[in-house]
Design a protein around this motif. Structure first.
Motif, PDB file in Angstrom:
ATOM      1  N   HIS A 417       0.767  -1.309   0.075  1.00 42.47           N
ATOM      2  CA  HIS A 417      -0.098   0.021   0.101  1.00 42.47           C
ATOM      3  C   HIS A 417       0.957   1.362  -0.082  1.00 42.47           C
ATOM      4  O   HIS A 417       0.560   1.989  -0.790  1.00 42.47           O
ATOM      5  N   TYR A 418       1.971   1.163   0.779  1.00 40.60           N
ATOM      6  CA  TYR A 418       2.644   2.404   0.761  1.00 40.60           C
ATOM      7  C   TYR A 418       3.481   2.701  -0.644  1.00 40.60           C
ATOM      8  O   TYR A 418       3.433   3.721  -0.917  1.00 40.60           O
ATOM      9  N   ARG A 419       4.001   1.637  -0.995  1.00 44.76           N
ATOM     10  CA  ARG A 419       4.471   1.849  -2.666  1.00 44.76           C
ATOM     11  C   ARG A 419       3.496   2.243  -3.592  1.00 44.76           C
ATOM     12  O   ARG A 419       3.843   3.216  -4.328  1.00 44.76           O
ATOM     13  N   PHE A 420       2.405   1.833  -3.501  1.00 37.71           N
ATOM     14  CA  PHE A 420       1.301   2.499  -4.276  1.00 37.71           C
ATOM     15  C   PHE A 420       0.967   3.690  -4.142  1.00 37.71           C
ATOM     16  O   PHE A 420       1.148   4.622  -5.058  1.00 37.71           O
ATOM     17  N   LEU A 421       1.152   4.353  -2.960  1.00 34.64           N
ATOM     18  CA  LEU A 421       0.578   5.632  -2.527  1.00 34.64           C
ATOM     19  C   LEU A 421       1.959   6.421  -2.802  1.00 34.64           C
ATOM     20  O   LEU A 421       1.619   7.636  -3.513  1.00 34.64           O
ATOM     21  N   ARG A 422       3.134   6.234  -2.648  1.00 34.15           N
ATOM     22  CA  ARG A 422       4.208   6.960  -2.992  1.00 34.15           C
ATOM     23  C   ARG A 422       4.420   6.890  -4.475  1.00 34.15           C
ATOM     24  O   ARG A 422       4.535   8.109  -5.093  1.00 34.15           O
ATOM     25  N   ARG A 423       4.104   6.006  -5.223  1.00 35.52           N
ATOM     26  CA  ARG A 423       4.184   6.226  -6.847  1.00 35.52           C
ATOM     27  C   ARG A 423       2.978   7.239  -7.267  1.00 35.52           C
ATOM     28  O   ARG A 423       3.375   7.900  -8.317  1.00 35.52           O
ATOM     29  N   LEU A 424       1.686   7.066  -6.709  1.00 34.93           N
ATOM     30  CA  LEU A 424       0.868   7.939  -7.058  1.00 34.93           C
ATOM     31  C   LEU A 424       1.306   9.277  -6.772  1.00 34.93           C
ATOM     32  O   LEU A 424       1.049  10.238  -7.568  1.00 34.93           O
ATOM     33  N   GLU A 425       1.798   9.579  -5.552  1.00 37.77           N
ATOM     34  CA  GLU A 425       2.093  10.908  -5.192  1.00 37.77           C
ATOM     35  C   GLU A 425       3.071  11.383  -6.134  1.00 37.77           C
ATOM     36  O   GLU A 425       3.224  12.519  -6.461  1.00 37.77           O
ATOM     37  N   ALA A 426       4.059  10.442  -6.392  1.00 35.88           N
ATOM     38  CA  ALA A 426       5.404  11.101  -7.254  1.00 35.88           C
ATOM     39  C   ALA A 426       4.994  11.391  -8.593  1.00 35.88           C
ATOM     40  O   ALA A 426       5.452  12.311  -9.333  1.00 35.88           O
ATOM     41  N   ARG A 427       3.697  10.564  -9.255  1.00 37.61           N
ATOM     42  CA  ARG A 427       3.160  10.873 -10.638  1.00 37.61           C
ATOM     43  C   ARG A 427       2.420  12.241 -10.468  1.00 37.61           C
ATOM     44  O   ARG A 427       2.774  13.214 -11.504  1.00 37.61           O
ATOM     45  N   LEU A 428       1.869  12.503  -9.372  1.00 36.22           N
ATOM     46  CA  LEU A 428       1.153  13.755  -9.375  1.00 36.22           C
ATOM     47  C   LEU A 428       2.189  14.995  -9.242  1.00 36.22           C
ATOM     48  O   LEU A 428       1.937  15.987  -9.883  1.00 36.22           O
ATOM     49  N   ARG A 429       3.323  14.696  -8.440  1.00 36.96           N
ATOM     50  CA  ARG A 429       4.006  15.615  -8.247  1.00 36.96           C
ATOM     51  C   ARG A 429       4.844  16.063  -9.237  1.00 36.96           C
ATOM     52  O   ARG A 429       5.555  17.059  -9.568  1.00 36.96           O
ATOM     53  N   LEU A 430       5.283  15.015 -10.159  1.00 38.44           N
ATOM     54  CA  LEU A 430       6.253  15.250 -11.391  1.00 38.44           C
ATOM     55  C   LEU A 430       5.671  16.077 -12.095  1.00 38.44           C
ATOM     56  O   LEU A 430       6.421  16.792 -12.951  1.00 38.44           O
ATOM     57  N   GLU A 431       4.286  16.325 -12.282  1.00 39.45           N
ATOM     58  CA  GLU A 431       3.901  17.135 -13.184  1.00 39.45           C
ATOM     59  C   GLU A 431       4.196  18.682 -13.147  1.00 39.45           C
ATOM     60  O   GLU A 431       4.151  19.380 -14.167  1.00 39.45           O
ATOM     61  N   ARG A 432       4.080  18.984 -11.760  1.00 45.71           N
ATOM     62  CA  ARG A 432       4.460  20.407 -11.574  1.00 45.71           C
ATOM     63  C   ARG A 432       5.703  20.790 -10.811  1.00 45.71           C
ATOM     64  O   ARG A 432       6.248  21.950 -10.599  1.00 45.71           O
ATOM     65  N   ASP A 433       6.330  19.437 -10.111  1.00 40.83           N
ATOM     66  CA  ASP A 433       7.577  19.568  -9.225  1.00 40.83           C
ATOM     67  C   ASP A 433       7.208  20.623  -8.090  1.00 40.83           C
ATOM     68  O   ASP A 433       7.913  21.347  -7.501  1.00 40.83           O
ATOM     69  N   ARG A 434       6.041  20.085  -7.589  1.00 40.94           N
ATOM     70  CA  ARG A 434       5.755  20.814  -6.099  1.00 40.94           C
ATOM     71  C   ARG A 434       4.887  20.029  -5.512  1.00 40.94           C
ATOM     72  O   ARG A 434       4.073  18.902  -6.269  1.00 40.94           O
ATOM     73  N   PRO A 435       4.608  20.227  -4.178  1.00 43.27           N
ATOM     74  CA  PRO A 435       3.542  19.079  -3.481  1.00 43.27           C
ATOM     75  C   PRO A 435       2.354  19.060  -3.994  1.00 43.27           C
ATOM     76  O   PRO A 435       1.634  20.252  -4.059  1.00 43.27           O
ATOM     77  N   VAL A 436       1.794  18.194  -4.357  1.00 43.30           N
ATOM     78  CA  VAL A 436       0.447  17.797  -4.709  1.00 43.30           C
ATOM     79  C   VAL A 436      -0.218  16.575  -3.963  1.00 43.30           C
ATOM     80  O   VAL A 436       0.316  15.520  -4.192  1.00 43.30           O
ATOM     81  N   GLU A 437      -1.344  16.515  -3.290  1.00 49.35           N
ATOM     82  CA  GLU A 437      -1.626  15.801  -2.475  1.00 49.35           C
ATOM     83  C   GLU A 437      -3.199  15.309  -2.911  1.00 49.35           C
ATOM     84  O   GLU A 437      -3.713  14.356  -2.520  1.00 49.35           O
ATOM     85  N   GLN A 438      -3.964  16.273  -3.597  1.00 46.68           N
ATOM     86  CA  GLN A 438      -5.467  16.301  -3.759  1.00 46.68           C
ATOM     87  C   GLN A 438      -5.491  15.175  -4.870  1.00 46.68           C
ATOM     88  O   GLN A 438      -4.865  15.519  -5.888  1.00 46.68           O
ATOM     89  N   LEU A 439      -6.403  14.321  -5.080  1.00 40.52           N
ATOM     90  CA  LEU A 439      -7.008  13.586  -5.830  1.00 40.52           C
ATOM     91  C   LEU A 439      -8.300  13.551  -6.348  1.00 40.52           C
ATOM     92  O   LEU A 439      -9.213  13.556  -5.243  1.00 40.52           O
ATOM     93  N   GLY A 440      -8.606  14.237  -7.539  1.00 38.49           N
ATOM     94  CA  GLY A 440     -10.118  14.356  -7.792  1.00 38.49           C
ATOM     95  C   GLY A 440     -11.000  12.812  -7.781  1.00 38.49           C
ATOM     96  O   GLY A 440     -10.263  11.862  -7.824  1.00 38.49           O
ATOM     97  N   THR A 441     -12.155  13.137  -7.849  1.00 35.40           N
ATOM     98  CA  THR A 441     -12.828  11.788  -7.735  1.00 35.40           C
ATOM     99  C   THR A 441     -13.673  11.458  -9.139  1.00 35.40           C
ATOM    100  O   THR A 441     -14.535  10.616  -9.238  1.00 35.40           O
ATOM    101  N   ASP A 442     -13.387  12.314 -10.292  1.00 34.20           N
ATOM    102  CA  ASP A 442     -13.981  12.177 -11.775  1.00 34.20           C
ATOM    103  C   ASP A 442     -13.028  11.346 -12.532  1.00 34.20           C
ATOM    104  O   ASP A 442     -11.647  11.731 -12.605  1.00 34.20           O
ATOM    105  N   PRO A 443     -13.703  10.123 -12.554  1.00 32.24           N
ATOM    106  CA  PRO A 443     -12.836   9.160 -13.320  1.00 32.24           C
ATOM    107  C   PRO A 443     -12.349   9.722 -14.748  1.00 32.24           C
ATOM    108  O   PRO A 443     -11.106   9.473 -15.068  1.00 32.24           O
TER     109      PRO A 443
END
Length: 494
Positions: A417-443
């Motif tokens: 679970h931790y590796r999944f969440l960190r990978r998800l976090e990294a992909r979100l942050r890679l876009e802008r190179d800044r902390p991004v934590e919010q995940l939308g719920t629109d598929p």
């Protein structure tokens, strides 16, 4: 040459457009690619590189689709395309700290030449120093990001690589800032001994894209004597002024915004007394604070503390003192309740979750659930089980499992679970190179992110959202079971 370039573009176009169409965000990829070709004048050397290396072309298109931040730097500095060639390899090695340090020092030498004979200090071009630090960081970040997108570096290797890069830039910026201040400010520099403690993700070697540097600055005045006005024996007014100016200059070198952005944001709030405390603290005062005044959450934070820069024997002295403080005695039920209460506060005040927004870090079943669970167990068992005294969450989970302090099935589940969440976090942050934590719920809105994460079936956004929902509920269940000895804390988090 223009007809030759036109023919090269026409020959390459079908493959480029095919790669664009298969990318996670075709519109973004095409826009970035067109801008790159325009800015570089469709130079034949770049076209030949893309034509001769399909893997490089795929990485380039993936970069434009995934990270406008890195793409903008590549467009602005096309000479960095050399990083593409390095990423186009079967096995990309993690960066070696000494190699990076040598490279950065060579680049800084032009801005900080040795003093001429007979002079104490050479003139230093501070603007050039700012530029070198940023350009170096971006070039290496681009290399790491491309190897990440190419699948050449596993997630944990990416975190280590980002940490290595941050440490190298930090240490060289420390040396540069000292020279800058010493050139303008006289004082007893021979008595100045500074230690820099990395906290948080930097201390644990778990940096992600856009992570701040959590730092604590401690100095030793080189044998200052105890007096009625100086009872801790470590404070020296003249040294304190010099060290404060030094650290302020460091923060400026790293955080000042230039045309190439910032190098790193620095967060020094984990120092004794937080924002209300001095930016730098004498070693004796620092150790006294953590022995007599620090709260449990500060002891928890020290689990990850790591000296990344120090003069003389400060590293050994600090390591011994902090180890004695952190692992002094196991926490009991009251300590577990306090950690659970703090976790509930973090979720209530920072997560900001609702029907349209989820928070992968501080929200329900997020990264912080796993980190707090692990740190609670470390404080509970680390006194008697030295092997669990690990800064890295992954390392600590493996140690807790190996010591049979956490059931193997639970530990392995949490690791996944931790590796999944960190990978998800990294992909979100890679876009802008800044902390991004919010995940939308629109598929539909999640579809590009899902594709970047490897979801290739129909409705990838829905599958990502379903996986995330299952993960967060599984994490919260394991979190609550680990705090079962604290019914009050469990009730607050349900």
């Amino acid at each position: 040459a223009r007809p030759q370039r036109r023919r090269a573009v026409e020959a390459l176009a079908p493959r480029l457009l095919d790669a664009v169409a298969r990318s996670s965000d075709p519109s973004r990829a095409l826009s970035g690619l067109v801008e790159f070709l325009i800015r570089t004048g469709a130079h034949t050397s770049y076209l030949a590189l893309l034509s001769g290396s399909p893997k490089t072309m795929e990485i380039l298109v993936s970069l434009f689709a995934s990270s406008p931040y890195l793409a903008s730097h590549l467009v602005g500095h096309p000479e960095l395309i050399d990083s593409l060639v390095r990423a186009d390899s079967a096995a990309a090695p993690e960066p070696v700290a000494e190699d990076l340090r040598t490279s950065l020092r060579l680049q800084l030498e032009a801005a900080m030449p040795p003093a001429p004979a007979g002079q104490k200090h050479a003139p230093i071009d501070e603007e050039a120093v700012l530029s070198v630090l940023r350009r170096f960081r971006v070039a290496e970040l681009l290399r790491i990001g491309m190897n990440d997108l190419a699948g050449a570096l596993p997630s944990e290797a990416v975190h280590r690589a980002l940490t290595t890069l941050a440490e190298v830039v930090l240490v060289e910026a420390l040396e540069a800032s000292r020279r800058l201040v010493a050139a303008r400010m006289a004082g007893p520099w021979e008595r100045v001994r500074l230690a820099v403690l990395a906290m948080g993700k930097l201390g644990a070697r778990e940096m992600s894209y856009g992570s701040d540097l959590d730092l604590v600055f401690v100095y030793d005045a080189g044998g200052a004597e105890r007096t009625a006005d100086n009872p801790d024996g470590g404070y020296d007014a003249d040294v304190h002024v010099l060290v404060t100016k030094w650290v302020q200059k460091l923060i400026s070198l790293l955080s000042a915004r230039t045309r190439d952005g910032v190098a790193y944001e620095v967060d020094a709030r984990l120092r004794p007394s937080g924002r209300s405390g001095p930016l730098v603290t004498s070693l004796a005062s620092f150790l006294q604070y953590h022995s007599a005044e620090a709260e449990l959450w500060e002891r928890q934070a020290l689990i990850r503390a790591r000296v990344v820069y120090a003069d003389g024997d400060l590293t050994a002295r600090i390591d011994r003192a902090l180890s004695a403080r952190v692992w002094s005695a196991p926490i009991a039920a009251e300590g577990m309740a306090e950690i659970a209460s703090l976790r509930a506060r973090v979720e209530d005040e920072l997560a900001g979750e609702d029907k349209e927004r989820l928070n992968i870090k501080t929200g329900r079943g997020g990264i912080v659930d796993i980190e707090f669970l692990v740190q609670m167990m470390q404080l509970r068992y680390g006194t008697d089980h030295p092997s669990v005294r690990r800064r890295s969450t992954v390392d600590a989970l493996e140690a807790l499992r190996d010591e049979r302090l956490l059931p193997a099935a639970e530990a392995d589940a949490l690791l996944g679970h931790y590796r999944f969440l960190r990978r998800l976090e990294a992909r979100l942050r890679l876009e802008r190179d800044r902390p991004v934590e919010q995940l939308g719920t629109d598929p539909a809105g999640l579809a590009p992110l899902a594709i970047r994460l490897g979801y290739a079936d129909d409705d990838p956004g829905r599958k990502l959202l379903d996986d995330y929902q299952r993960t967060r509920e599984a994490v919260r269940t394991l979190y609550l079971s680990s705090f079962a000895a604290d019914p009050a804390g469990e009730a607050k988090l349900r």
